[in-house]
Design an enzyme around this catalytic site. Structure first.
Site, PDB file in Angstrom:
ATOM      1  N   LYS A 186       0.606  22.614 -48.576  1.00  0.00           N
ATOM      2  CA  LYS A 186       0.043  23.968 -48.625  1.00  0.00           C
ATOM      3  C   LYS A 186       0.237  24.593 -50.014  1.00  0.00           C
ATOM      4  CE  LYS A 186      -1.500  23.474 -44.554  1.00  0.00           C
ATOM      5  NZ  LYS A 186      -0.976  23.710 -43.235  1.00  0.00           N
TER       6      LYS A 186
HETATM    7  C1  LIG Z   1      -0.925  23.394 -41.685  1.00  0.00           C
HETATM    8  C2  LIG Z   1      -1.584  24.223 -40.627  1.00  0.00           C
HETATM    9  C3  LIG Z   1      -0.895  24.704 -39.502  1.00  0.00           C
HETATM   10  C4  LIG Z   1       0.500  24.280 -39.181  1.00  0.00           C
HETATM   11  O1  LIG Z   1       1.397  24.569 -40.169  1.00  0.00           O
HETATM   12  P1  LIG Z   1       2.891  23.954 -40.080  1.00  0.00           P
HETATM   13  O2  LIG Z   1       3.651  24.783 -41.062  1.00  0.00           O
HETATM   14  O3  LIG Z   1       2.793  22.528 -40.474  1.00  0.00           O
HETATM   15  O4  LIG Z   1       3.361  24.139 -38.687  1.00  0.00           O
HETATM   16  C5  LIG Z   1      -1.545  25.555 -38.650  1.00  0.00           C
HETATM   17  N1  LIG Z   1      -2.825  25.905 -38.840  1.00  0.00           N
HETATM   18  C6  LIG Z   1      -3.538  25.441 -39.876  1.00  0.00           C
HETATM   19  C7  LIG Z   1      -4.944  25.891 -40.057  1.00  0.00           C
HETATM   20  C8  LIG Z   1      -2.942  24.563 -40.796  1.00  0.00           C
HETATM   21  O5  LIG Z   1      -3.655  24.092 -41.815  1.00  0.00           O
END
Ligand SMILES: *Cc1c(COP(=O)(O)O)cnc(C)c1O
Length: 385
Positions: A186
């Site tokens: 991210k």
């Molecule tokens: C990455 C992601 C999540 C989950 O995030 P985590 O921190 O890995 O639990 C949820 N929704 C979307 C759209 C994502 O891209």
């Protein structure tokens, strides 16, 4: 073929000495759990987002789950979301005991279509959970209006949307809860981690308690220097707290978030220029009055136009040393949801088509101009132009 060393890893985080030293400082301090660095990261994040309260948690999945629990959404309730998202969005609704209901996306923006969304509202609808896909803000006015008209809780999935704004308002501040991810790929990466923005002190307290076993006091305060304090379990909470090791990474990456955004905007522009004459469908330009987070650069491979299947294109990129992603195979394609929720791909034609055609090209601030050139060459070699 390329050697492993020059493989361009998809979504590789950029870690500087500052956060590496901050992690070492945490390790040397002896306080590696939830502590002062988590508080600092929360304060910094709230300040960046101009939001009253930020609560750090262990992941965005945990953030979504806790938000639903805190909103008192559970069995018998429906929550409307998008079919074009990571499974965590729907799973969090299921974890809360509620039922996810899908509304198809707008084929251009790839975000939930507010008109279709309104048609899925029933007496059982308790919340709306939009996802700002790729970092592009959803059309929030009609969604906020629908929530007000039907007394629904608005929980934004901002996993792609740390830098996202619409008309000067930050993604994650339109409703009661805004949920962020600091997963390794991210825009701010703490390996694993999440954050919840919320408006009131009560909601923030509620989330903090739920994130730590339902205990009435933070454990780190319990072991602090100002005397032992008993805790009281007031409800069976969860184990969703963030640690200072994660926050140590987050603090410094957050400080660079806009520099990184500028670099990704340049990469985005370079892709647009170089790929406009290929048979790929490129992502639409950011809408006026919005700030796109440029989290994902997604192209669509239409087999008829491109003369190659999406999956063959994925393989070709990988063979040329370019790591690619798929965001996302639409949720109704997965067997669990088909079997248990009766979802069928044909019922969500836009998300299904996008999910079958989409490819995400690498878009990270650590990419040099040579890396960008490598990606462009790989695409052009496969598709000609
Ligand atoms: C990455 C992601 C999540 C989950 O995030 P985590 O921190 O890995 O639990 C949820 N929704 C979307 C759209 C994502 O891209």
């Amino acid at each position: 073929m390329t050697t492993e060393d020059d493989f361009l890893v998809f979504g590789q985080p950029v870690l500087h000495e500052e956060e590496i030293n901050e992690v070492l400082d945490t390790l040397r301090s002896g306080w590696i759990g939830t502590g002062p660095k988590v508080t600092r990261f929360e304060d910094d994040f709230a300040a960046y987002k101009e939001a009253p309260h930020a609560v750090a948690v262990s992941s965005c999945t945990a953030a979504l789950h806790l938000s639903l629990i805190s909103a008192d959404i559970g069995p018998g309730d429906e929550v409307i979301t998008t079919p074009l998202t990571f499974c965590a969005t729907a799973n969090a609704i299921l974890h809360a005991g509620a039922t996810p209901v899908l509304a198809d996306v707008d084929p251009k923006t790839m975000n939930i279509d507010p008109e279709g969304l309104k048609e899925t509202i029933t007496d059982r609808t308790a919340g709306i959970l939009p996802v700002h896909f790729a970092g592009r803000p959803c059309k929030m006015n009609p969604i906020v209006d629908a929530c007000q008209d039907h007394d629904l809780t608005l929980i934004e999935d901002c996993a792609h949307a740390i830098e996202t704004q619409r008309n000067g308002e930050h993604a994650g501040t339109f409703g009661e809860y805004g949920c962020f991810s600091f997963y390794a790929t991210k825009n701010v990466a703490t390996a694993e981690g999440g954050m919840i923005l919320t408006k009131t002190e009560e909601a923030a307290e509620d989330l903090r308690r739920l994130a730590l076993h339902g205990m009435s006091r933070d454990a780190w305060k319990r072991y602090g220097t100002d005397g032992y304090k008993h805790y009281h379990v007031v409800e069976p909470g969860y184990k969703y707290n963030m640690t200072d090791i994660q926050a140590a990474l987050g603090i410094h990456q957050l400080a660079r978030v806009d520099d990184n955004w500028e670099r990704r905007e340049m990469v985005w522009g370079a892709y647009n220029d170089a790929l406009k004459d290929t048979p790929l469908t490129l992502p639409p330009e950011p809408e006026p009055g919005t700030r796109h987070a440029y989290h994902l650069y997604t192209v669509l491979v239409d087999e008829d136009a491109a003369g190659i299947t999406r999956d063959a294109f994925l393989t070709a990129m990988t063979e040329q040393g370019v790591g690619v992603g798929v965001h996302y195979v639409a949720l109704p394609e997965h067997p669990y949801y088909q079997k248990n929720l009766g979802w069928e791909p044909e019922d969500f034609p836009h998300a299904t088509r996008i999910g079958r055609q989409t490819v995400s090209l690498p878009l990270t601030p650590g990419m040099g101009d040579d890396d960008v050139g490598t990606v462009i060459d790989a695409v052009q070699e496969k598709l000609g132009s």
